[in-house]
Enzyme design. Sequence first.
Site, PDB file in Angstrom:
ATOM      1  N   ASN A   1      54.584  19.118  75.612  1.00  0.00           N
ATOM      2  CA  ASN A   1      55.655  20.315  76.567  1.00  0.00           C
ATOM      3  C   ASN A   1      56.646  20.796  75.743  1.00  0.00           C
ATOM      4  O   ASN A   1      57.319  19.730  74.919  1.00  0.00           O
ATOM      5  CB  ASN A   1      55.660  19.038  77.345  1.00  0.00           C
ATOM      6  CG  ASN A   1      57.144  19.648  78.873  1.00  0.00           C
ATOM      7  OD1 ASN A   1      57.461  20.581  78.584  1.00  0.00           O
ATOM      8  ND2 ASN A   1      57.566  18.679  79.289  1.00  0.00           N
TER       9      ASN A   1
ATOM     10  N   ASP B   1      58.980  22.603  84.216  1.00  0.00           N
ATOM     11  CA  ASP B   1      58.107  21.512  84.446  1.00  0.00           C
ATOM     12  C   ASP B   1      57.766  21.766  85.271  1.00  0.00           C
ATOM     13  O   ASP B   1      56.620  21.903  86.445  1.00  0.00           O
ATOM     14  CB  ASP B   1      58.552  20.156  83.938  1.00  0.00           C
ATOM     15  CG  ASP B   1      58.122  19.878  82.956  1.00  0.00           C
ATOM     16  OD1 ASP B   1      57.539  21.217  82.110  1.00  0.00           O
ATOM     17  OD2 ASP B   1      59.062  19.208  81.965  1.00  0.00           O
TER      18      ASP B   1
ATOM     19  N   ASP C   1      52.729  22.717  78.334  1.00  0.00           N
ATOM     20  CA  ASP C   1      52.689  24.402  78.130  1.00  0.00           C
ATOM     21  C   ASP C   1      52.662  25.703  76.734  1.00  0.00           C
ATOM     22  O   ASP C   1      51.904  24.514  76.453  1.00  0.00           O
ATOM     23  CB  ASP C   1      54.271  24.763  79.211  1.00  0.00           C
ATOM     24  CG  ASP C   1      55.613  24.082  77.672  1.00  0.00           C
ATOM     25  OD1 ASP C   1      55.403  23.873  76.931  1.00  0.00           O
ATOM     26  OD2 ASP C   1      56.275  23.773  78.063  1.00  0.00           O
TER      27      ASP C   1
ATOM     28  N   ASP D   1      33.523  31.419  81.564  1.00  0.00           N
ATOM     29  CA  ASP D   1      33.457  29.304  82.896  1.00  0.00           C
ATOM     30  C   ASP D   1      31.656  30.392  83.081  1.00  0.00           C
ATOM     31  O   ASP D   1      32.161  30.749  83.486  1.00  0.00           O
ATOM     32  CB  ASP D   1      34.348  29.311  83.132  1.00  0.00           C
ATOM     33  CG  ASP D   1      34.675  28.105  84.217  1.00  0.00           C
ATOM     34  OD1 ASP D   1      34.506  27.271  83.119  1.00  0.00           O
ATOM     35  OD2 ASP D   1      34.466  27.913  85.506  1.00  0.00           O
TER      36      ASP D   1
ATOM     37  N   GLU E   1      29.167  29.662  78.823  1.00  0.00           N
ATOM     38  CA  GLU E   1      29.170  28.174  79.140  1.00  0.00           C
ATOM     39  C   GLU E   1      27.946  28.077  79.699  1.00  0.00           C
ATOM     40  O   GLU E   1      28.100  27.895  81.510  1.00  0.00           O
ATOM     41  CB  GLU E   1      30.603  27.377  79.992  1.00  0.00           C
ATOM     42  CG  GLU E   1      29.939  25.769  80.687  1.00  0.00           C
ATOM     43  CD  GLU E   1      30.955  25.670  81.683  1.00  0.00           C
ATOM     44  OE1 GLU E   1      31.150  24.279  81.257  1.00  0.00           O
ATOM     45  OE2 GLU E   1      30.725  26.310  82.272  1.00  0.00           O
TER      46      GLU E   1
END
Length: 631
Positions: A145, A151, A173, A344, A373
Amino acid sequence: MSLNIEVSLKLKQTGFLVLFLLFNLAMHAQINHVEPPNWWVGFKTSELQILVNGPEIGETSPEINYPGVSITKVHQAKSKNYLFIDLKIASSAKSGTFDIVFKSKKGKNQVYAYQLKSREKASKDYVGFNSSDAIYLITPDRFANGNPSNDVDVNMNEKVLDRSNDYGRHGGDIRGIINHLDYIHDLGFTAIWPTPVLTNDMPESSYHGYAMTDFYQVDPRFGTLEEYQELSHEMYERGLKLIMDMVANHCGSEHWWMKDLPFEDWVNQQEAYKTNGSLKNSNHRRTANQDLYASKIDKKEMSEGWFVPAMPDLNQRNPFMAKYIIQNNIWWIETLNLGGIRQDTYPYPDKAFMSDWAGAIMNEYPNFSIVGEEWSVNPLLVRYWQTGTPNKDGYESHLKSTMDFPMQEAIVNALNEEETWGTGLVKMYEGLANDFVYTKPEDILIFPDNHDMDRVFTQLKENVINTKMALGYIFVMPRIPQMYYGTEILMQNTAKPHDHGLIRTDFPGGWNGDAVDAFSGDGLTEDQAGMQRFVKTILNYRKQSEAIKNGKTLHFAPEDGVYVLARIAGDETVVFILNKNSESVTLDLEHYSELGLDGKTLKDIISGKTLHWTKTLKLEAKGPVLLTTKK
């Protein structure tokens, strides 16, 4: 997405392009989306299709007056709130800004300023990842972070930060990755693959990023487009390649277009979705893509079923959707100076489209790399998707790299099993022997684990020595190695096998107040620190080893719990020995005479010691040994 929400999100981003787009949206509130938001001159193809979305924009007539740019066709969608504008950008066109004038019969004309940029480098200079690279996979929400102020975003559906919830947002992040690039570089990695950081405005589990709700926007909880570009730049300065995780198969159910779909076939099973009918998930029978005997219904349910109910299945057979995906991916390659794409769920979209998609990208960027993938432990299925494979059905994927799930399973089984004629290390030996089926095995991606499977330390029953043998073999074999963050400090999910939330555990030291800091090494156990050193030692040697990166491979059938693999290039020979014997064992080096090492001095890369390769070699303890002739 309303204008107020969009402006609120975009105000957090800086840079000329974002301010430029904000001006357009503020001045012309009826235009909600223009995608791609900009383009470039100098591509091989002169065609560009712009999606325009806004109230009744489909009832206007667009006009452009700019040298070298012309409208070839305007397509009205089923929804009157869309236009698809086909442009031709001539080779003579210069970078600059031109107005798209939307002429209305009902009221005032609208004007949108569209920008054509100059490309920063030629297509051939976009060099993708290859066997000289080692890839570090990160789940950004769980790594570090770097900016606590982003956040929580009150304009997003998931508004809670809760590190105690394995499936909630934890605050990692882009800034957190930037802050720790030196750590990744010093470990010996040469490329980073972050899981998606685009806007994922879903009500829950939005942290993973795979249910995108805007394909052109960085999720504000991860940072800004400017920070994403900064990450790319800082990586480039360190010799690191940025690999972007992309999804052609689906979007998130909260994607802005799901509230007003442009065509009747924009997503699969659209009628059922619109009428709240019964939606079918994919049957996940991925072999239907290759099966000579597969029924039409099996193929249809495989590719048109939704992956999960929260992820609408995109219909790539719709030509506007197909062009949208291809252009979006090219936009990100140029915007981020990418060094690769990871696609993906590769077998799930329409496979004819996937060939067109990869073909379009590789045609424009001939030295680029894409990995797909295919989660199958059958090497024949992995083989099918790699470019150049002489498939019986004539299918050409244009896909450079696939993922070696078969070898990953073989490695884990080999190290977990007892040594017999048919079990143990022979699984690795025979797994690697399957390379004869691949067109270029060195272009295939190998990994000990990833973000969707149990941590390798868990898979190997928390055996440190076996984990070292697995990693060492993966780093040395003829492949592109990829490792998930935290594997270097033995992160595990043993308490909850197969639990994705726990698999994607926070990296210690990534948050203020963490009791352990793996970046500095403070608080690590001896085993964790030892594994970190092990990874760092081998990968940094790998960087300079032509034998490991591109050399010839030679291996010897396992005997008495010992398996020997060698990589050879010129006068450099690297020998990797896996020894599963708990007690000392002596190797008869005459058996390995074809390595041509008799009488030579070799260095043990792991221990730093030297030895002479003569008649015998005594292995004192169970574990890996990595030797080199390189001075």
